[in-house]
Design a protein around this motif. Sequence first.
Motif, mmCIF file in Angstrom:
data_model
loop_
_atom_site.group_PDB
_atom_site.id
_atom_site.type_symbol
_atom_site.label_atom_id
_atom_site.label_comp_id
_atom_site.label_asym_id
_atom_site.label_seq_id
_atom_site.Cartn_x
_atom_site.Cartn_y
_atom_site.Cartn_z
ATOM 1 N N TYR A 42 0.828 -1.203 0.000
ATOM 2 C CA TYR A 42 0.000 0.000 0.000
ATOM 3 C C TYR A 42 0.869 1.263 0.000
ATOM 4 O O TYR A 42 0.615 2.198 -0.764
ATOM 5 C CB TYR A 42 -0.945 0.005 1.196
ATOM 6 C CG TYR A 42 -1.693 1.300 1.341
ATOM 7 C CD1 TYR A 42 -2.687 1.645 0.434
ATOM 8 C CD2 TYR A 42 -1.395 2.184 2.363
ATOM 9 C CE1 TYR A 42 -3.369 2.856 0.552
ATOM 10 C CE2 TYR A 42 -2.068 3.378 2.499
ATOM 11 C CZ TYR A 42 -3.050 3.713 1.586
ATOM 12 O OH TYR A 42 -3.723 4.904 1.695
ATOM 13 N N LYS A 45 2.447 1.788 -3.376
ATOM 14 C CA LYS A 45 1.490 2.287 -4.373
ATOM 15 C C LYS A 45 1.087 3.725 -4.093
ATOM 16 O O LYS A 45 1.078 4.561 -4.996
ATOM 17 C CB LYS A 45 0.235 1.407 -4.377
ATOM 18 C CG LYS A 45 0.388 0.110 -5.104
ATOM 19 C CD LYS A 45 -0.877 -0.708 -5.043
ATOM 20 C CE LYS A 45 -2.007 0.043 -5.699
ATOM 21 N NZ LYS A 45 -3.245 -0.721 -5.741
ATOM 22 N N ASN A 53 -0.535 -2.741 -10.674
ATOM 23 C CA ASN A 53 -1.936 -2.767 -11.090
ATOM 24 C C ASN A 53 -2.351 -4.133 -11.613
ATOM 25 O O ASN A 53 -2.961 -4.266 -12.659
ATOM 26 C CB ASN A 53 -2.186 -1.694 -12.161
ATOM 27 C CG ASN A 53 -2.028 -0.310 -11.589
ATOM 28 O OD1 ASN A 53 -2.398 -0.075 -10.451
ATOM 29 N ND2 ASN A 53 -1.464 0.590 -12.365
ATOM 30 N N LYS A 58 -4.066 -4.656 -7.160
ATOM 31 C CA LYS A 58 -4.652 -3.391 -7.625
ATOM 32 C C LYS A 58 -5.829 -2.949 -6.749
ATOM 33 O O LYS A 58 -6.208 -1.794 -6.761
ATOM 34 C CB LYS A 58 -5.074 -3.495 -9.088
ATOM 35 C CG LYS A 58 -6.261 -4.387 -9.350
ATOM 36 C CD LYS A 58 -6.573 -4.389 -10.835
ATOM 37 C CE LYS A 58 -7.749 -5.276 -11.152
ATOM 38 N NZ LYS A 58 -8.040 -5.282 -12.578
#
Length: 109
Positions: A42, A45, A53, A58
């Motif tokens: 997390y 990203k 993704n 994703k």
Amino acid sequence: MEANFNNDREESVLKEIATKRVVKLKAFYSHTFVYIIGVIIYVMKAYFGAPLNFFPIKYINGFVMWIWTTAFLISAVDLFASYKIFGKEWEERKVKSLLEKKTKKQKWE
């Protein structure tokens, strides 16, 4: 003879309780490991813009992490705080009282 039987029964019940606690701890530690990996993904990203993704990564977003963190904290409190409140001594007293009640009930039947 009967005292020895009660001690064996009590010992087996205490062993069963300890086994259940070990299983809960193992599950919690596994959950902790997976949770840490999820937090790392997390953060990569959300804050570093890593292009992750693909399924299922994703779908890790702020909402999912909020729900996951809440579930993780609830399981931690359930496991560790309940152990502090209802410690080993309480469990042993409770097992003894339940076994005594069962023994008394069996004598009268």
